[in-house]
Design a protein around this motif. Structure first.
Motif, PDB file in Angstrom:
ATOM      1  N   VAL A  33       1.091  -1.201   0.094  1.00 36.79           N
ATOM      2  CA  VAL A  33       0.040  -0.377   0.048  1.00 36.79           C
ATOM      3  C   VAL A  33       0.837   1.854  -0.168  1.00 36.79           C
ATOM      4  CG1 VAL A  33      -2.189  -1.259   1.125  1.00 36.79           C
ATOM      5  CG2 VAL A  33      -0.303   0.113   2.773  1.00 36.79           C
ATOM      6  N   GLY A  34       1.970   1.348  -0.039  1.00 37.06           N
ATOM      7  CA  GLY A  34       2.784   2.473  -0.864  1.00 37.06           C
ATOM      8  C   GLY A  34       2.941   2.538   1.154  1.00 37.06           C
ATOM      9  N   LEU A  35       3.596   2.311   2.352  1.00 38.60           N
ATOM     10  CA  LEU A  35       3.913   3.064   3.202  1.00 38.60           C
ATOM     11  C   LEU A  35       4.993   2.620   3.744  1.00 38.60           C
ATOM     12  CD1 LEU A  35       0.686   2.565   5.278  1.00 38.60           C
ATOM     13  CD2 LEU A  35       1.122   4.641   4.751  1.00 38.60           C
ATOM     14  N   GLY A  36       5.998   2.426   3.312  1.00 41.61           N
ATOM     15  CA  GLY A  36       7.885   2.194   3.770  1.00 41.61           C
ATOM     16  C   GLY A  36       7.776   3.562   4.463  1.00 41.61           C
ATOM     17  N   GLY A  37       8.511   3.184   4.968  1.00 44.28           N
ATOM     18  CA  GLY A  37       8.996   4.764   6.317  1.00 44.28           C
ATOM     19  C   GLY A  37       8.063   5.146   6.812  1.00 44.28           C
ATOM     20  N   HIS A  38       6.740   4.562   6.789  1.00 41.55           N
ATOM     21  CA  HIS A  38       5.889   5.408   7.604  1.00 41.55           C
ATOM     22  C   HIS A  38       5.021   4.070   9.000  1.00 41.55           C
ATOM     23  CE1 HIS A  38       5.470   9.155   5.828  1.00 41.55           C
ATOM     24  NE2 HIS A  38       5.197   8.179   4.587  1.00 41.55           N
ATOM     25  N   ALA A  39       6.339   2.589   8.524  1.00 45.84           N
ATOM     26  CA  ALA A  39       5.871   2.019   9.806  1.00 45.84           C
ATOM     27  C   ALA A  39       5.969   1.983  10.726  1.00 45.84           C
ATOM     28  CB  ALA A  39       7.219   0.557   9.817  1.00 45.84           C
ATOM     29  N   HIS A  40       7.158   3.498  11.572  1.00 48.88           N
ATOM     30  CA  HIS A  40       6.756   3.257  12.953  1.00 48.88           C
ATOM     31  C   HIS A  40       6.019   4.169  13.415  1.00 48.88           C
ATOM     32  CE1 HIS A  40       9.371  -0.198  13.389  1.00 48.88           C
ATOM     33  NE2 HIS A  40       9.905   0.094  12.627  1.00 48.88           N
ATOM     34  N   LYS A  41       5.316   5.363  12.718  1.00 45.70           N
ATOM     35  CA  LYS A  41       4.465   6.395  13.284  1.00 45.70           C
ATOM     36  C   LYS A  41       3.235   6.021  13.484  1.00 45.70           C
ATOM     37  CE  LYS A  41       6.530   9.264   9.490  1.00 45.70           C
ATOM     38  NZ  LYS A  41       5.928   9.888   8.919  1.00 45.70           N
ATOM     39  N   ARG A  42       2.748   6.780  14.630  1.00 38.58           N
ATOM     40  CA  ARG A  42       1.050   6.803  14.990  1.00 38.58           C
ATOM     41  C   ARG A  42       0.340   7.153  13.748  1.00 38.58           C
ATOM     42  NH1 ARG A  42       1.337   6.668  21.409  1.00 38.58           N
ATOM     43  NH2 ARG A  42       2.973   4.515  21.489  1.00 38.58           N
ATOM     44  N   PRO A  43      -1.410   6.861  14.157  1.00 38.77           N
ATOM     45  CA  PRO A  43      -2.035   7.436  13.000  1.00 38.77           C
ATOM     46  C   PRO A  43      -2.185   8.666  13.029  1.00 38.77           C
ATOM     47  CG  PRO A  43      -2.863   5.194  13.946  1.00 38.77           C
ATOM     48  CD  PRO A  43      -1.642   5.728  14.684  1.00 38.77           C
ATOM     49  N   ASN A  44      -1.636   9.494  14.262  1.00 38.88           N
ATOM     50  CA  ASN A  44      -2.133  10.945  14.138  1.00 38.88           C
ATOM     51  C   ASN A  44      -1.029  12.062  13.334  1.00 38.88           C
ATOM     52  OD1 ASN A  44      -0.077  10.640  16.223  1.00 38.88           O
ATOM     53  ND2 ASN A  44      -1.609  11.791  18.101  1.00 38.88           N
ATOM     54  N   ALA A  45       0.039  10.847  13.256  1.00 36.76           N
ATOM     55  CA  ALA A  45       1.436  11.614  13.286  1.00 36.76           C
ATOM     56  C   ALA A  45       1.209  11.441  11.678  1.00 36.76           C
ATOM     57  CB  ALA A  45       2.414  11.379  12.954  1.00 36.76           C
ATOM     58  N   LEU A  46      -0.118  10.656  10.981  1.00 36.93           N
ATOM     59  CA  LEU A  46      -0.767  10.593   9.205  1.00 36.93           C
ATOM     60  C   LEU A  46      -1.140  11.490   8.736  1.00 36.93           C
ATOM     61  CD1 LEU A  46      -0.349   6.822   9.142  1.00 36.93           C
ATOM     62  CD2 LEU A  46       1.666   7.885   9.002  1.00 36.93           C
ATOM     63  N   SER A  47      -0.793  12.001   7.279  1.00 35.34           N
ATOM     64  CA  SER A  47      -2.004  12.519   6.515  1.00 35.34           C
ATOM     65  C   SER A  47      -2.596  12.183   6.348  1.00 35.34           C
ATOM     66  CB  SER A  47      -1.025  13.092   5.283  1.00 35.34           C
ATOM     67  OG  SER A  47      -1.048  11.881   4.602  1.00 35.34           O
ATOM     68  N   GLY A  48      -4.319  12.436   5.509  1.00 34.17           N
ATOM     69  CA  GLY A  48      -5.250  11.801   5.802  1.00 34.17           C
ATOM     70  C   GLY A  48      -5.380  10.536   4.672  1.00 34.17           C
ATOM     71  N   GLY A  49      -4.341  10.467   3.392  1.00 34.26           N
ATOM     72  CA  GLY A  49      -4.563  10.240   2.695  1.00 34.26           C
ATOM     73  C   GLY A  49      -3.915   8.822   2.976  1.00 34.26           C
ATOM     74  N   GLN A  50      -2.392   8.969   4.012  1.00 39.16           N
ATOM     75  CA  GLN A  50      -1.921   7.954   3.885  1.00 39.16           C
ATOM     76  C   GLN A  50      -2.700   6.880   5.630  1.00 39.16           C
ATOM     77  OE1 GLN A  50       1.670  10.154   5.974  1.00 39.16           O
ATOM     78  NE2 GLN A  50       2.239  10.026   4.734  1.00 39.16           N
ATOM     79  N   GLN A  51      -3.385   8.065   6.412  1.00 35.22           N
ATOM     80  CA  GLN A  51      -4.865   6.973   7.149  1.00 35.22           C
ATOM     81  C   GLN A  51      -5.406   6.312   6.405  1.00 35.22           C
ATOM     82  OE1 GLN A  51      -6.140   9.333  10.217  1.00 35.22           O
ATOM     83  NE2 GLN A  51      -4.402  11.028  10.177  1.00 35.22           N
ATOM     84  N   GLN A  52      -5.935   6.204   5.422  1.00 35.26           N
ATOM     85  CA  GLN A  52      -6.647   5.340   4.891  1.00 35.26           C
ATOM     86  C   GLN A  52      -5.826   4.598   4.032  1.00 35.26           C
ATOM     87  OE1 GLN A  52     -10.330   6.305   4.022  1.00 35.26           O
ATOM     88  NE2 GLN A  52      -9.807   4.192   3.882  1.00 35.26           N
ATOM     89  N   ARG A  53      -4.503   4.552   4.049  1.00 40.47           N
ATOM     90  CA  ARG A  53      -3.533   3.828   2.949  1.00 40.47           C
ATOM     91  C   ARG A  53      -4.064   2.044   4.446  1.00 40.47           C
ATOM     92  NH1 ARG A  53      -0.319   4.991  -1.474  1.00 40.47           N
ATOM     93  NH2 ARG A  53      -1.368   7.349  -1.611  1.00 40.47           N
ATOM     94  N   VAL A  54      -3.246   3.174   5.396  1.00 41.80           N
ATOM     95  CA  VAL A  54      -2.990   1.997   6.592  1.00 41.80           C
ATOM     96  C   VAL A  54      -4.709   1.331   7.199  1.00 41.80           C
ATOM     97  CG1 VAL A  54      -2.840   1.895   9.676  1.00 41.80           C
ATOM     98  CG2 VAL A  54      -1.424   3.377   8.591  1.00 41.80           C
ATOM     99  N   ALA A  55      -5.339   2.003   6.889  1.00 42.35           N
ATOM    100  CA  ALA A  55      -7.303   1.449   6.942  1.00 42.35           C
ATOM    101  C   ALA A  55      -6.843   0.340   5.944  1.00 42.35           C
ATOM    102  CB  ALA A  55      -8.301   2.442   6.740  1.00 42.35           C
ATOM    103  N   LEU A  56      -6.825   0.256   4.894  1.00 40.41           N
ATOM    104  CA  LEU A  56      -6.664  -0.653   3.673  1.00 40.41           C
ATOM    105  C   LEU A  56      -5.739  -1.626   4.198  1.00 40.41           C
ATOM    106  CD1 LEU A  56      -6.626   1.749   0.509  1.00 40.41           C
ATOM    107  CD2 LEU A  56      -8.132   0.259   1.379  1.00 40.41           C
TER     108      LEU A  56
END
Ligand SMILES: Nc1ncnc2c1ncn2[C@@H]1O[C@H](COP(=O)(O)OP(=O)(O)OP(=O)(O)O)[C@@H](O)[C@H]1O
Ligand SMILES: [Mg+2]
Lengths: 355, 276
Positions: A127-150
């Protein structure tokens, strides 16, 4: 398209859902095919979320039955169905990092730690989230949070993915990007997708079939092209974009075609059983300074022109003061039209339909 | 017309409160600080005495111990009550709300005497137990730490409920649904999702209860019966019985500093966190 052995088929038969005395869903029957991308489309309050909640098992139907690959599913609770779900507003675990969020459903399946690590890494990449694995959801943009949900919903390779307006909070560009992403994920996983939206173009762009809901009723279920070009009723026709409606008098059947009078002109359209209103989408109409030899044409007066880039929208008044809208390629506009010009609007007989 | 600079206008509304606080708190506290370094003679000997006297130190330790136990009990029970209040059926919610609010109508003193009536050696509980033949000699339930802890926890539980309930109300139902949809059991959802999501409420409640409990006077004085003296009672004794005003003032200042530090921590904890 890959065929996914885990993709499931869902049967829904005469499902209804009441909240107190209010009927939110009324006798819905349909089959969602293996690996299909079905979109539930309808105005706000039409029962889309309710239907998805019934599929997910979070709500219990008041009437009717559901099957999963032919086996009864109506009484199976949500936690036993094993579907992937993407909620409106993401519903991520705020206290967990991206990888912990994705690992959560895998841990519930009692997979080994190394299997989980591998799968989390794989899906994060997917889902193209490489490099964000250790962030909390509140540190992500809307699109990134959407990818995490997917990613979280896809982690367990669910037989069915349910998505409730996943992109409604995203801006237009990001929306387009995420739509491509979801299409790709559908292609790659081959899973059955059920996707809720109230955005017509999103529904038409994504799905193999569109189910159109209104006031708790299923209005039409067909491939995008069919619901757009051959809507079964006026609600569907009007909901899926602009449409011109011309009431015909003295309708007579003529083989496959219906012929009738409108504003002193004889118009023809492919026949429907008992519809006497000719419907035509704005983009199929063309303007000219004289009536063409073949096809349908009506005289009209230009009210306004709106430049939209590649197309120009033109508002007209036709016979009997009927308001008509058409979208014309800007390049092809006949010369010299301005508000007040008298002009002919024409279209091929096959492009109209009767409601 | 009197001309007042715009930025000073809010001051007009705040002035009465500031004057009251100044007269009722700041001025007396300054006086107490003054005593602590001047009575009976100038110097910091009161502080060194307070921090080295084994008796006073033991009172500090007891205060900390009692407050810690009271905090754990109050927050745990407060969590359960908040759960019923926020997530129970409508009837349960109403009943819980009553249980939380009614104690606020009853004074600390009345409640302490109530516990005394219930728990003392000839109190209701001991009489029943003896009457039923379960015990031969009355249980010692008051005039010791146990009594103090029961009385204090009873007082503090409703206070613990509010920050926890507010954290629970802000939990997005869909997050819990998401966990359920993944196949998580109720216990698992509670321990792995719900409790962590309400952790800020738990921390807030714990600090609130702890800070509140440190200064308790009436409850420990009545239910401790002089055997389980806490800091506030010690100060009272040093002023009205010993009398040793300088030492009492020094202990007060130490208590005040400790509470301020904890309050600062509390505010930091409760202020919205920036995205990391
Ligand atoms: N738990 C509930 N209790 C009572 N009524 C409900 C409940 N859930 C939904 N409804 C009603 O059912 C109808 C359908 O709601 P639903 O959420 O399915 O609409 P929707 O198509 O998803 O709309 P939107 O596009 O706004 O999300 C609405 O009129 C709503 O008020
Ligand atoms: Mg909805």
């Amino acid at each position: 398209m890959t065929t996914n052995t885990r993709a499931a088929e869902i049967g829904v038969s005469s499902i209804g859902k009441d909240f107190g005395s209010f009927t939110a869903l009324d006798s819905i029957s349909l089959t969602i095919g293996r690996g299909e991308f079905l979109t539930l489309l309808g105005p706000s309050g039409s029962g889309k979320t309710t239907f998805l909640m019934l599929l997910a098992g979070f709500e219990i139907p008041t009437r009717g039955t559901m099957t999963l690959d032919g086996a009864p599913m109506t009484d199976v609770p949500a936690e036993k169905r094993g579907f992937g779900m993407v909620f409106q507003g993401y519903a991520l675990f705020p206290h967990m990092t991206v990888s912990q969020n994705i690992a959560f459903p895998l841990q519930l399946q009692k997979r080994s730690a190394s299997q989980i690590r591998a799968r989390v890494a794989e899906i994060i990449e997917m889902v193209g989230l490489g490099g964000h694995a250790h962030k909390r959801p509140n540190a992500l943009s809307g699109g990134q949070q959407q990818r995490v949900a997917l990613a979280r919903a896809l982690a367990c390779e669910p037989p069915v993915m349910l998505l409730d307006e996943p992109f409604s909070a995203l801006d237009k560009n990001l929306r387009g990007q995420m739509q491509d992403e979801v299409r790709r994920l559908h292609r790659e996983t081959g899973t059955t997708f059920v996707f809720v939206t109230h955005d017509q173009s999103e529904a038409l762009a994504l799905s193999s079939r569109v189910a159109i809901f209104e006031a708790g009723k299923l209005q039409q279920l067909a491939p995008p092209r069919e619901v757009y070009e051959r809507p079964e009723n006026r609600f569907v026709a009007e909901f899926l974009g602009d449409i011109n409606l011309l009431p015909l008098s003295n309708p007579t059947r003529d083989g496959e075609m219906l012929t009738g009078q409108f504003g002193g002109r004889t118009l023809r359209a492919p026949g429907h059983e008992d519809g006497h209103t000719l419907a035509i989408r704005p983009e199929y109409m063309r303007l000219g300074h004289s009536a063409p030899d073949s096809g349908n044409a009506i005289p009209a007066t230009v009210i306004d022109l709106t430049y939209l880039g590649a197309d120009t929208r033109i508002d007209l008044t036709g016979p009997d003061g009927t308001a008509i809208t058409l979208t014309h390629p800007t390049d092809d506009l006949p010369p010299g039209i301005a508000p007040g010009s008298d002009i002919w609007a024409s279209w091929p007989e096959q492009k109209g339909f009767l409601l | 017309m009197l001309r007042i600079r715009p930025f000073l206008r809010p001051m007009i509304l705040l002035a009465p409160l500031l004057m009251f606080l100044g007269l009722a708190y700041v001025l007396p506290f300054a006086g107490v600080v003054g005593w602590s370094v001047t009575l009976p003679e100038p110097g910091v000997q009161n502080y060194s005495a307070a921090l080295s006297d084994p008796l006073i130190l033991s009172v500090f330790w007891r205060t900390l111990r009692i407050c810690a136990i009271v905090t754990v009990i109050s927050v745990t029970m407060g969590y359960m009550l908040a759960l019923l209040w926020v997530r129970g059926s409508p009837l349960v919610r109403t009943l819980t709300e009553l249980c939380i609010l009614i104690p606020f109508w009853i004074s600390v003193l009345t409640r302490a005497f109530g516990w005394l009536a219930l728990l003392s050696s000839r109190g209701l509980l001991n009489s029943w137990l003896e009457g039923l033949g379960i015990i031969d000699d009355p249980l010692r339930l008051v005039r010791n730490e146990f009594g103090v802890i029961v009385g204090m926890a009873h007082f503090m539980i409703p206070f613990a409920v509010f920050p926890i309930a507010s954290a629970m109300r802000s939990v997005d139902e869909r997050v819990l649904m998401a966990a359920r949809g993944m196949g998580a059991s109720r216990t698992r959802i509670f321990t792995r999702v719900f409790v962590p999501m309400t952790a800020t409420g738990i921390m807030g409640a714990a600090l609130l209860v702890f800070v509140f409990a440190i200064g308790f006077f009436i409850t420990p004085a009545i239910l401790g019966g002089g055997r389980s003296v806490m800091v506030a009672e010690l100060i009272y004794l040093r002023i009205f019985q010993s009398p040793d005003w300088g030492l009492a003032a020094a202990v007060s200042v130490i208590l005040m500093v400790a509470i301020s530090a904890l309050l600062a921590l509390l505010l930091k904890q409760l202020s919205p966190k920036d995205a990391k």
